[in-house]
Motif scaffolding. Structure first.
Motif, mmCIF file in Angstrom:
data_model
loop_
_atom_site.group_PDB
_atom_site.id
_atom_site.type_symbol
_atom_site.label_atom_id
_atom_site.label_comp_id
_atom_site.label_asym_id
_atom_site.label_seq_id
_atom_site.Cartn_x
_atom_site.Cartn_y
_atom_site.Cartn_z
ATOM 1 N N ARG A 94 -38.723 11.341 39.844
ATOM 2 C CA ARG A 94 -38.198 10.989 38.518
ATOM 3 C C ARG A 94 -39.241 11.229 37.430
ATOM 4 O O ARG A 94 -38.910 11.655 36.316
ATOM 5 N N PHE A 97 -39.311 14.898 36.788
ATOM 6 C CA PHE A 97 -38.100 15.270 36.049
ATOM 7 C C PHE A 97 -38.261 14.952 34.569
ATOM 8 O O PHE A 97 -37.890 15.750 33.697
ATOM 9 N N GLU A 100 -40.714 17.346 33.073
ATOM 10 C CA GLU A 100 -40.225 18.727 33.182
ATOM 11 C C GLU A 100 -41.283 19.665 33.748
ATOM 12 O O GLU A 100 -41.409 20.818 33.325
ATOM 13 N N LEU A 356 -30.335 14.587 40.613
ATOM 14 C CA LEU A 356 -31.682 14.024 40.510
ATOM 15 C C LEU A 356 -32.112 13.331 41.804
ATOM 16 O O LEU A 356 -33.209 13.591 42.317
#
Length: 401
Positions: A94, A97, A100, A356
């Protein structure tokens, strides 16, 4: 283990001219606020505290962790195959994510079994190659003693229980030096510490034996850890796995194991607390066994704990450790992570959640069909609900959790 090539390693201490900030439940809010104002340096954090930051300060995380170089997981074996390990995998994913970009991960441990399996666990999607770095340094010798104690079938006035015999020997053998006594349970830890402390009082000598487990207050635990670190007074900590890893307590003269250890990996971690400074590691195992009668259970007749202890030492000498469990769904952790992600972003679409957490995340065994059933079940229990635009938000029970 590191999942990026070209990382330099060194067996010598490295002194870093950067601030190091511990961050966990025992750290005061004022200390944390300083880091909130000026995030920099190295942060020593638990998975639970990292989740709390992601959940409550998402925008700050994106800024504070924007220039993060590496994620280092110490004592990595303790995470493998566990719910907490799966949570950590999800949190690292996470974080990437949100940023990025891929952040290299480095895992450290003295007790890893199948290295290829461990490498896969470090980064399940194998997005970047993993380099395995194994130490070739020489290891110190091991001095081992296994002591057996008979628990009488019927206790009479002149007979002593196995527990009292072990307590008497621990007092005689360990007093005057610094040691760790692993008792495997909190109740036994408290009993042994109290018995040894009473022995000191009975003999009119200063107490050297103190309990250490997770239910004790921070002040009591810290005081004992500081005393062990100082090394100026003989100190024996009677402990659970709280002192098995992570906490710096300096060097101890020996390790005592009361009853058979849980695993070979656990025994190796405990043994690693002794034998530093080029000295031999000292392990004493105190194993109680029941007196055999015509009514004895088969396991008692086989002396199971004694055989298990011997087998574990044999495997330890062969450098074998338990392989981690594989192919686990970890649906309970998926519930927790689903609610956490929804709370972090306010609302998330089902396709985004699956992408995700499952497609690219650690819950890769969960396909879209199962995930749909999973979400409908959460909705039935009012943990989540779906808006008219399709977004998932927390339900009443989800909000409370």
């Amino acid at each position: 283990l590191t999942d990026v090539t070209g990382v330099q390693t060194c067996a010598l201490p490295i002194f870093l001219d950067v601030p190091v900030t511990p961050w966990h439940g025992d750290i005061s809010q004022s200390q944390k606020n300083k880091q909130f104002k000026n995030p920099s340096g190295i942060i020593l954090i638990t998975p639970e505290s990292l989740e709390s930051i992601l959940l409550n300060r998402g925008s700050w995380c994106a800024q504070a962790f924007g220039s993060i170089n590496h994620i280092i997981i110490d004592e990595f074996h303790a995470f493998i195959g566990t719910e907490r390990g799966c949570q950590l995998q999800s949190l690292m994913h996470r974080l990437e994510f949100m940023l990025e970009r891929t952040v290299p991960r480095i895992a450290l441990s003295a007790t890893l079994g199948d290295m290829q399996q461990v490498a896969h666990y470090l980064r399940p999607n194998q997005k970047i190659p993993c380099e395995i770095i194994e130490s070739t340094a020489s290891h110190s010798d091991l001095k081992l003693q296994l002591r057996g104690y008979l628990e009488p079938a019927t206790l009479e006035e002149e007979s002593a229980s196995a527990f009292s015999q072990i307590s008497d020997d621990l007092y005689t053998i360990l007093r005057g030096k610094s040691n760790l006594v692993f008792a495997n349970s909190r109740n036994r830890t408290e009993e042994l510490a109290a018995s040894l402390s009473d022995a000191c009082e009975h003999n009119n000598v200063p107490n050297e034996f103190f309990p250490h487990h997770g239910s004790l207050s921070k002040e009591i635990r810290t005081s004992l850890e500081t005393r062990l670190q100082a090394g100026t007074l003989p100190t024996t900590a009677v402990c659970t796995m709280t002192l098995e890893l992570g906490i710096d307590i300096g060097n101890v003269d020996s390790i005592a194991q009361v009853t058979a250890p849980h695993s070979v990996a656990s025994l190796r971690q405990r043994l690693g607390r002794s034998g530093r400074r080029e000295e031999a590691a000292v392990l004493r195992m105190f194993i109680p066994e029941s007196e055999i009668t015509d009514k004895s259970h088969l396991l008692d007749q086989l002396r199971f704990d004694t055989v298990q202890s011997i087998a574990m030492v044999s495997l330890l000498l062969k450098k074998w450790y338990e392989p981690s469990p594989d192919q686990q769904y970890h649906l309970s952790t998926l519930v927790q992570q689903t609610l956490s992600v929804i709370a972090q972003y306010g609302g998330v679409r089902a396709s985004q959640l699956w992408l995700l957490l499952c497609d690219t995340g650690p819950f890769h065994l969960v396909d879209q069909s199962l995930f749909g059933t999973f979400l409908r079940t959460l909705a039935e229990h009012n943990l989540i609900t779906q808006m008219q635009d399709g977004q998932l938000i927390l339900g009443d029970k989800g909000e409370k959790l």
